[in-house]
Structure formats: structure tokens, C-alpha cells
Design a protein around this motif. Structure first.
Motif, PDB file in Angstrom:
ATOM      1  N   TRP A   1       0.831  -1.215   0.000  1.00 26.52           N
ATOM      2  CA  TRP A   1       0.000   0.000   0.000  1.00 26.52           C
ATOM      3  C   TRP A   1       0.861   1.259   0.000  1.00 26.52           C
ATOM      4  CZ3 TRP A   1       0.520   3.646   3.744  1.00 26.52           C
ATOM      5  CH2 TRP A   1       1.083   3.253   4.961  1.00 26.52           C
ATOM      6  N   LEU A   2       2.056   1.167   0.604  1.00 24.92           N
ATOM      7  CA  LEU A   2       2.924   2.340   0.651  1.00 24.92           C
ATOM      8  C   LEU A   2       3.473   2.646  -0.741  1.00 24.92           C
ATOM      9  CD1 LEU A   2       3.577   4.133   2.959  1.00 24.92           C
ATOM     10  CD2 LEU A   2       5.657   2.836   3.380  1.00 24.92           C
ATOM     11  N   ARG A   3       3.828   1.587  -1.464  1.00 19.83           N
ATOM     12  CA  ARG A   3       4.305   1.785  -2.835  1.00 19.83           C
ATOM     13  C   ARG A   3       3.172   2.279  -3.714  1.00 19.83           C
ATOM     14  NH1 ARG A   3       7.509  -3.592  -4.227  1.00 19.83           N
ATOM     15  NH2 ARG A   3       8.209  -2.443  -6.044  1.00 19.83           N
ATOM     16  N   ALA A   4       1.975   1.737  -3.486  1.00 18.24           N
ATOM     17  CA  ALA A   4       0.815   2.201  -4.254  1.00 18.24           C
ATOM     18  C   ALA A   4       0.569   3.676  -3.996  1.00 18.24           C
ATOM     19  CB  ALA A   4      -0.414   1.379  -3.889  1.00 18.24           C
ATOM     20  N   ALA A   5       0.782   4.095  -2.739  1.00 13.02           N
ATOM     21  CA  ALA A   5       0.580   5.500  -2.383  1.00 13.02           C
ATOM     22  C   ALA A   5       1.575   6.390  -3.125  1.00 13.02           C
ATOM     23  CB  ALA A   5       0.699   5.696  -0.878  1.00 13.02           C
ATOM     24  N   VAL A   6       2.826   5.931  -3.215  1.00 13.50           N
ATOM     25  CA  VAL A   6       3.845   6.706  -3.926  1.00 13.50           C
ATOM     26  C   VAL A   6       3.489   6.818  -5.407  1.00 13.50           C
ATOM     27  CG1 VAL A   6       6.260   6.750  -4.647  1.00 13.50           C
ATOM     28  CG2 VAL A   6       5.682   6.154  -2.299  1.00 13.50           C
TER      29      VAL A   6
ATOM     30  N   GLN B   1     -11.008   0.976   1.673  1.00 13.86           N
ATOM     31  CA  GLN B   1      -9.672   1.393   2.081  1.00 13.86           C
ATOM     32  C   GLN B   1      -8.813   1.709   0.846  1.00 13.86           C
ATOM     33  OE1 GLN B   1      -7.457  -1.694   4.102  1.00 13.86           O
ATOM     34  NE2 GLN B   1      -7.132  -0.351   5.844  1.00 13.86           N
ATOM     35  N   ALA B   2      -8.910   0.843  -0.156  1.00 16.07           N
ATOM     36  CA  ALA B   2      -8.132   1.049  -1.380  1.00 16.07           C
ATOM     37  C   ALA B   2      -8.568   2.328  -2.089  1.00 16.07           C
ATOM     38  CB  ALA B   2      -8.295  -0.149  -2.309  1.00 16.07           C
TER      39      ALA B   2
ATOM     40  N   VAL C   1      -6.531   9.809  -1.760  1.00 12.96           N
ATOM     41  CA  VAL C   1      -5.696  10.665  -0.907  1.00 12.96           C
ATOM     42  C   VAL C   1      -4.283  10.803  -1.478  1.00 12.96           C
ATOM     43  CG1 VAL C   1      -4.548  10.797   1.350  1.00 12.96           C
ATOM     44  CG2 VAL C   1      -6.995  10.275   1.222  1.00 12.96           C
ATOM     45  N   SER C   2      -3.716   9.701  -1.972  1.00 13.13           N
ATOM     46  CA  SER C   2      -2.345   9.800  -2.477  1.00 13.13           C
ATOM     47  C   SER C   2      -2.295  10.624  -3.759  1.00 13.13           C
ATOM     48  CB  SER C   2      -1.719   8.416  -2.667  1.00 13.13           C
ATOM     49  OG  SER C   2      -2.458   7.655  -3.579  1.00 13.13           O
TER      50      SER C   2
END
Ligand SMILES: [Zn+2]
Length: 235
Positions: free
Chosen positions: A20-25, A151-152, A158-159
Motif C-alpha cells: 500500500w505504501l508503494r501504491a501510495a507513492v 480502504q483502497a 488521498v495519495s
């Protein structure tokens, strides 16, 4: 305090750094590139500063919402098919428990266990939680990988917004008539940083990954700016 040492103290795995962190980036990169490009396209068509800013805010809103909706739909359908698979498994376990036990044992033999041991493992797991064992080892679905659509959707909206704020901020702080330059400079800096973060999370080569994002984003902005310029001249 326990003195138990980790069995693999020297390993520094990176892939567990949550997807999820990589997806956010990636979502943030998307927000930077698409919003900055949109604003530049308008800017090079000789729009005023307030029009450029308006385009940026509209771009943020539209982009964040469409990312969220798209993510919600895609993750929901993934979840539906995971549920359907688990239902099939549940029925199979009810109707043919022997066959399912054999199937599970086969899976463990394929993964390298001796047939006897595989049979033992399969029996134990069937006693413990058969459905969970089949979901995990046959279908590759676990509680951890089970997708959460809401959540996704929220995360991608947001990202994207976090990235889109960069060129908007650039336009806000730029002095009159200098929006385009401020957008390009701040967007490229942000892309270089996020490229570096992405590479750090993924354990890849940092400079290479950062320059890939940097050049890709730069190209997108340059092309949109060119098109905006051409359209601005012909109107
Ligand atoms: Zn099964």
C-alpha cells in the motif's frame, strides 16, 4: 526480556514494505504528473494565473475522485471473485472432504514435502481450519491479502491529492506570470523525491528509479505544454 535471536538476522527484506505504501507513492506521482501537465497545458495556451489555478484544482478533484472510484470498482470485483472461489471451496469441502484432503496433500508434495509428511500436514490443517488452509495454499487468498475496496479507494484518492497539491502550491506561491516555471520546477523536484522513496521501498536502484520517474514526468509535462501551446496559437 527474551534473548531469542532472529533466525536470519542478516536479511533485509524489502518486499514486505507494504504494497500500500508503494501504491501510495505511485498515486502521488500520478497526481503530480497529471495535474502539473494539465496546468501547464492551460498555462502555455496563455491562460491567466487564476485560470491555471482553477484548472489545477479541477484536475485534483476530478483525478482524485476518478482514482477512488476506479480503485473501488476494481478491488470490489477482485473481492467478489475471491469470495466466489472461497464458496466453491467451502462446498467442495462439504461434499468431498476426502478428495479435498488428498488435493491439499498433493499441493504440499509439489512444494517438496515427502508424501507421508504432506499427508500429516494436510490432516492437521484440515482438523484446524480446512477452509483457511485451502484458501491460503490452494487459492493464495489469506486474511492479509483479502482486499478492502473502501480502504483502497480512500488510499488512492488521498495519495493522488497529495501529489496534485504540489503543482497547485507552486502556482499559488509563484509571482505573477511565472506559474508555469514554478509548476515545472516543483513538480520535477517532487517526482525526483518520490522516485527515490519508491526505490527505497522497493529495494531497487535509487538513482535509476528516481531518474525514470523524473524523465517520464518531464516528458509528460513537455508534451502537454507543447499541445497547449499549439492549441493556444490556433484559437
Ligand atoms: Zn480445495
Amino acid at each position: 526480556m527474551s534473548e531469542i535471536k532472529s533466525p536470519h538476522p542478516e536479511e533485509q527484506h524489502k518486499s514486505h514494505r507494504a504494497g500500500w505504501l508503494r501504491a501510495a507513492v505511485l498515486g502521488a506521482d500520478d497526481g503530480i504528473v497529471s495535474t502539473a501537465s494539465l496546468m501547464l497545458g492551460v498555462a502555455t495556451a496563455k491562460a491567466s494565473d487564476s485560470v491555471i489555478l482553477t484548472a489545477g484544482i479541477a484536475g485534483l478533484t476530478a483525478g482524485a475522485l476518478s482514482m477512488a472510484v476506479g480503485e473501488y470498482v476494481s478491488v470490489s470485483s477482485q473481492k467478489d471473485s475471491e469470495r466466489a472461489d472461497i464458496d466453491i471451496e467451502r462446498r467442495a469441502l462439504k461434499n468431498n472432504p476426502e478428495g479435498e484432503l488428498e488435493e491439499l496433500a498433493h499441493i504440499y508434495v509439489h512444494r517438496g514435502l515427502d508424501p507421508d509428511l504432506a499427508q500429516q500436514v494436510a490432516e492437521k490443517l484440515h482438523e484446524h481450519d480446512a477452509l483457511n488452509a485451502h484458501a491460503r495454499d490452494e487459492l493464495g487468498i489469506s486474511e492479509q491479502t483479502m482486499a478492502n475496496p473502501l480502504q483502497a479507494a480512500l488510499a488512492s484518492g488521498v495519495s493522488f491529492s497529495a501529489g496534485a497539491v504540489v503543482p497547485i502550491l507552486a502556482a499559488v506561491i509563484a509571482s505573477e506570470g511565472k506559474s508555469a516555471w514554478a509548476i515545472v520546477i516543483l513538480a520535477l523536484i517532487a517526482l525526483a523525491i518520490s522516485g527515490g522513496i519508491g526505490a527505497y521501498l522497493g529495494g531497487g536502484h535509487r538513482l535509476r528509479a528516481a531518474s525514470r520517474v523524473f524523465l517520464g514526468g518531464g516528458a509528460a509535462m513537455a508534451i502537454t505544454a507543447l499541445i497547449g501551446h499549439l492549441v493556444g496559437q490556433s484559437l
